[in-house]
Motif scaffolding. Structure first.
Motif, PDB file in Angstrom:
ATOM      1  N   GLN A   1      -7.080   5.401  -8.510  1.00 38.33           N
ATOM      2  CA  GLN A   1      -7.235   3.992  -8.139  1.00 38.33           C
ATOM      3  C   GLN A   1      -6.163   3.527  -7.153  1.00 38.33           C
ATOM      4  OE1 GLN A   1      -5.757   5.126 -10.763  1.00 38.33           O
ATOM      5  NE2 GLN A   1      -4.181   3.744 -11.558  1.00 38.33           N
ATOM      6  N   ILE A   2      -5.182   4.389  -6.902  1.00 36.63           N
ATOM      7  CA  ILE A   2      -4.067   4.039  -6.024  1.00 36.63           C
ATOM      8  C   ILE A   2      -4.285   4.649  -4.642  1.00 36.63           C
ATOM      9  CG2 ILE A   2      -1.580   4.173  -5.684  1.00 36.63           C
ATOM     10  CD1 ILE A   2      -2.307   2.464  -8.054  1.00 36.63           C
ATOM     11  N   LEU A   3      -4.206   3.818  -3.607  1.00 44.09           N
ATOM     12  CA  LEU A   3      -4.292   4.303  -2.229  1.00 44.09           C
ATOM     13  C   LEU A   3      -2.919   4.762  -1.769  1.00 44.09           C
ATOM     14  CD1 LEU A   3      -6.531   1.528  -0.585  1.00 44.09           C
ATOM     15  CD2 LEU A   3      -7.245   3.687  -1.657  1.00 44.09           C
ATOM     16  N   ILE A   4      -2.888   5.864  -1.029  1.00 42.24           N
ATOM     17  CA  ILE A   4      -1.639   6.389  -0.474  1.00 42.24           C
ATOM     18  C   ILE A   4      -1.635   6.115   1.022  1.00 42.24           C
ATOM     19  CG2 ILE A   4      -0.212   8.439  -0.156  1.00 42.24           C
ATOM     20  CD1 ILE A   4      -1.461   9.603  -2.658  1.00 42.24           C
ATOM     21  N   THR A   5      -0.522   5.581   1.525  1.00 43.76           N
ATOM     22  CA  THR A   5      -0.429   5.258   2.954  1.00 43.76           C
ATOM     23  C   THR A   5       0.818   5.887   3.550  1.00 43.76           C
ATOM     24  OG1 THR A   5       0.701   3.179   2.420  1.00 43.76           O
ATOM     25  CG2 THR A   5      -1.676   3.081   2.712  1.00 43.76           C
ATOM     26  N   ASP A   6       0.721   6.214   4.852  1.00 49.35           N
ATOM     27  CA  ASP A   6       1.877   6.788   5.531  1.00 49.35           C
ATOM     28  C   ASP A   6       2.742   5.670   6.105  1.00 49.35           C
ATOM     29  OD1 ASP A   6       0.630   5.880   7.838  1.00 49.35           O
ATOM     30  OD2 ASP A   6      -0.076   7.870   8.456  1.00 49.35           O
ATOM     31  N   ARG A   7       3.751   6.081   6.866  1.00 48.60           N
ATOM     32  CA  ARG A   7       4.703   5.098   7.383  1.00 48.60           C
ATOM     33  C   ARG A   7       4.050   4.107   8.344  1.00 48.60           C
ATOM     34  NH1 ARG A   7       8.215   9.745   7.160  1.00 48.60           N
ATOM     35  NH2 ARG A   7       9.985   9.344   5.752  1.00 48.60           N
ATOM     36  N   SER A   8       2.913   4.474   8.916  1.00 49.12           N
ATOM     37  CA  SER A   8       2.200   3.575   9.831  1.00 49.12           C
ATOM     38  C   SER A   8       1.186   2.707   9.100  1.00 49.12           C
ATOM     39  CB  SER A   8       1.490   4.391  10.919  1.00 49.12           C
ATOM     40  OG  SER A   8       2.425   5.140  11.677  1.00 49.12           O
ATOM     41  N   GLY A   9       1.094   2.853   7.790  1.00 53.04           N
ATOM     42  CA  GLY A   9       0.160   2.068   7.020  1.00 53.04           C
ATOM     43  C   GLY A   9      -1.226   2.656   6.963  1.00 53.04           C
ATOM     44  N   ARG A  10      -1.424   3.863   7.523  1.00 55.36           N
ATOM     45  CA  ARG A  10      -2.735   4.515   7.492  1.00 55.36           C
ATOM     46  C   ARG A  10      -2.968   5.168   6.140  1.00 55.36           C
ATOM     47  NH1 ARG A  10      -0.873   6.144  12.738  1.00 55.36           N
ATOM     48  NH2 ARG A  10      -0.100   8.058  11.749  1.00 55.36           N
ATOM     49  N   GLU A  11      -4.202   5.032   5.631  1.00 57.83           N
ATOM     50  CA  GLU A  11      -4.539   5.640   4.349  1.00 57.83           C
ATOM     51  C   GLU A  11      -4.617   7.160   4.483  1.00 57.83           C
ATOM     52  OE1 GLU A  11      -8.148   5.518   1.051  1.00 57.83           O
ATOM     53  OE2 GLU A  11      -7.937   3.886   2.525  1.00 57.83           O
ATOM     54  N   VAL A  12      -4.056   7.864   3.503  1.00 51.35           N
ATOM     55  CA  VAL A  12      -4.051   9.329   3.469  1.00 51.35           C
ATOM     56  C   VAL A  12      -4.712   9.757   2.164  1.00 51.35           C
ATOM     57  CG1 VAL A  12      -2.630  11.407   3.540  1.00 51.35           C
ATOM     58  CG2 VAL A  12      -1.880   9.349   4.767  1.00 51.35           C
ATOM     59  N   SER A  13      -5.652  10.674   2.234  1.00 55.61           N
ATOM     60  CA  SER A  13      -6.343  11.118   1.024  1.00 55.61           C
ATOM     61  C   SER A  13      -5.416  11.951   0.152  1.00 55.61           C
ATOM     62  CB  SER A  13      -7.577  11.935   1.389  1.00 55.61           C
ATOM     63  OG  SER A  13      -7.195  13.195   1.919  1.00 55.61           O
ATOM     64  N   HIS A  14      -5.663  11.903  -1.136  1.00 50.54           N
ATOM     65  CA  HIS A  14      -4.859  12.679  -2.070  1.00 50.54           C
ATOM     66  C   HIS A  14      -4.918  14.169  -1.735  1.00 50.54           C
ATOM     67  CE1 HIS A  14      -4.470   9.607  -5.575  1.00 50.54           C
ATOM     68  NE2 HIS A  14      -4.663   8.971  -4.424  1.00 50.54           N
TER      69      HIS A  14
END
Length: 540
Positions: A376-389
């Motif tokens: 249920q938690i979205l992961i984002t990089d330093r630019s705010g882009r979503e990254v898949s698990h």
């Protein structure tokens, strides 16, 4: 006692200049020209030399005395101060800290100009110490308990002294104490508990074991006698847990924040067996805490009492809304701090931006074991882009090297629930909804990471919005129904005070107690004892 040794005194002109006091030798000193300076005034100037605060106050008076002498004003001031100091224990302050009897004796013994000057300055020091203690407390809260992150509203000593000199002494000294009604009620509670202690306390402890309606025996008799001594039960001779005793137990439970069931179980028994001295300590700590918050809290404000697990809205000293709360867990890294700030807005359908400590200490270990955990938690990089698990090799990272952030989008299962209430602060503490509703049914509710969860967040929002919306419920529901994150500013920001009171009074003025869930009041009591606060016990 501070005495100035007899010696040849320098001229007042050189003295005040060496003390760093800007003074023209041709200018008047108060009402007297420089040529009329007396040995006493010169001795006062020497005594306060190098003490900027006192020097300024005395310089403004031409180094005239405040407390000494036979003038009516000086007599009234010193009598009023000595009387107030002698009654300091009514405020939970130690009389010995100010030594009024010693001051009076040294005043009577002072003969020379130097001795009288030293005593005048000493009286001023004691006055300022007493004024600060009574207005804003003896202790610096953050030094005693680091998680009390409160700015104490200290008064300016020069203004305090100037105000005293312009006022009727007795009235001014009485007005130093906090004017909040709660402080006066706590003073009365202190006096009542002291009388109970002087009368022998509440009697023997109640023996262990569960006591329910219909029980009889020695434990019931001890319970009956203790309830009578506490004023919760009229004197009776029955030795059975009858309906009257059940009602008294329920009232005791209500006053102590316990589950109100009329049954004397382990929790109720532990609170029943606390001594008058322990309760008196709680009241004295509460009075010190009231002095730390001796300020305008706002006509409308939110009061969160951590020990009571409650959040209330106060309008003009009257509680207009109350809800249960869950607070930070008892571990050192999760306790909710104490501070005051201003609520500026609420967020309906909030996202949860997961704090870094939770990311690396809780979610990262889960993801190392199972990359599909916390889906249920979205992961984002330093630019705010979503990254898949699946795109991350979590085993490569530790708490210091993990480069990602986490966010939970708005939803019914969001950790913040469906609304949060923001008073931006450096501690990242706020009030919010929660999907974990079952916790509000528990007697002890310390489970969060530090923020304060509310049992009735929608009603809380409605109460806040009523000040600016004709239909606060409709307004709130319409924003909620969109499912989109929506910020709603409060047109009139509302002060929020996170406090910690194990002793306080209710709307009817009755005294209530709560458990010292974080152990903070025990620490404060120890600090007060080091400052000389003590409970007067009857002679054996």
């Amino acid at each position: 006692m501070l005495l100035v040794p007899r010696r040849r005194l320098p001229s007042l002109g050189s003295l005040v200049l060496s003390a760093g006091i800007a003074l023209s030798l041709s200018s008047p000193l108060g009402a007297e020209p420089l040529a009329q300076i007396t040995p006493f005034r010169q001795a006062v100037a020497e005594t306060v030399a190098g003490q900027a605060g006192l020097a300024e106050n005395y310089r403004a008076r031409g180094f005239a005395g405040i407390w000494t002498g036979t003038q009516a004003a000086a007599v009234a001031r010193r009598n009023a101060l000595l009387s107030a100091l002698s009654s300091a224990d009514a405020h939970g302050l130690p009389v010995a800290r100010y030594d009024p009897e010693g001051l009076a004796a040294r005043l009577r013994a002072a003969r020379s100009a130097e001795e009288r000057a030293a005593m005048d300055v000493e009286m001023t020091r004691v006055f300022l110490r007493y004024a600060r203690d009574l207005q804003t407390g003896m202790l610096e809260p953050g030094r005693v308990v680091p998680l009390i992150r409160r700015e104490v509203p200290l008064r300016d000593p020069a203004e305090t002294l100037a105000g005293f000199l312009d006022a009727e002494p007795v009235a001014f000294l009485r007005g130093l104490a906090p004017t909040a009604p709660e402080y006066g009620r706590l003073m009365r509670a202190r006096a009542e508990l002291q009388r109970a202690l002087d009368a022998g306390g509440w009697g023997p402890r109640v023996p262990g074991g569960k006591i329910v309606a219909g029980d009889s025996g020695p434990a019931v008799v001890a319970l009956r006698d203790r309830l009578v001594a506490m004023g919760l039960l009229e004197p009776v001779s029955v030795a059975v847990m009858d309906p009257g005793m059940v009602v008294a137990v329920r009232e005791f439970q209500r006053r102590h924040g316990l589950a109100v069931d009329g049954v004397v179980g382990p929790g109720t028994l532990a609170e029943l067996n606390r001594s008058v001295e322990e309760r008196l300590q709680s009241v004295l700590v509460a009075m010190e805490r009231e002095r730390w918050t001796n300020m305008d809290r706002g006509e409308r404000h939110v009061l969160v009492n951590l020990t009571d697990y409650s959040a209330t809205i106060i309008d003009d000293e009257r509680e207009t809304f109350r809800t249960r709360s869950v607070i930070g867990a008892t571990s050192d890294d999760r306790q909710t701090p104490e501070f005051s700030d201003v609520m500026e807005h609420m967020v309906i359908n909030p996202s949860w931006y997961v704090p870094r400590s939770i990311v690396v200490n809780e979610y990262l270990p889960q993801l190392k074991r199972n990359r599909n955990a916390a889906s249920q938690i979205l992961i984002t990089d330093r630019s705010g882009r979503e990254v898949s698990h699946g795109a991350i090799d979590f085993s490569r990272y530790d708490a210091s090297s993990f480069p990602y952030s986490m966010r939970q989008p708005p939803s019914n299962s969001n950790a913040l629930g469906l609304v949060k209430f923001m008073f931006p602060n450096r501690y990242n503490i706020y009030l919010h909804d929660t999907p974990a509703k079952s916790l509000f049914g528990r007697e002890t509710r310390a489970f969060s990471h530090g923020c304060v969860r509310l049992s009735d967040p929608f009603d809380f929002a409605h109460a806040l919005l009523a000040a600016q919306e004709e239909d606060p419920e409709g307004f709130f529901r319409s924003r909620l129904a969109t499912g989109r994150e929506t910020r709603v500013n409060l047109e009139t920001p509302v002060p929020v005070h996170l406090i910690y009171r194990t002793a306080f009074t209710d709307a009817e003025g009755g005294l209530q107690f709560r458990r010292d869930i974080y152990g903070r009041d025990a620490t404060i009591w120890s600090a007060l004892e080091r400052e000389g606060v003590a409970i007067s016990r009857p002679a054996s």
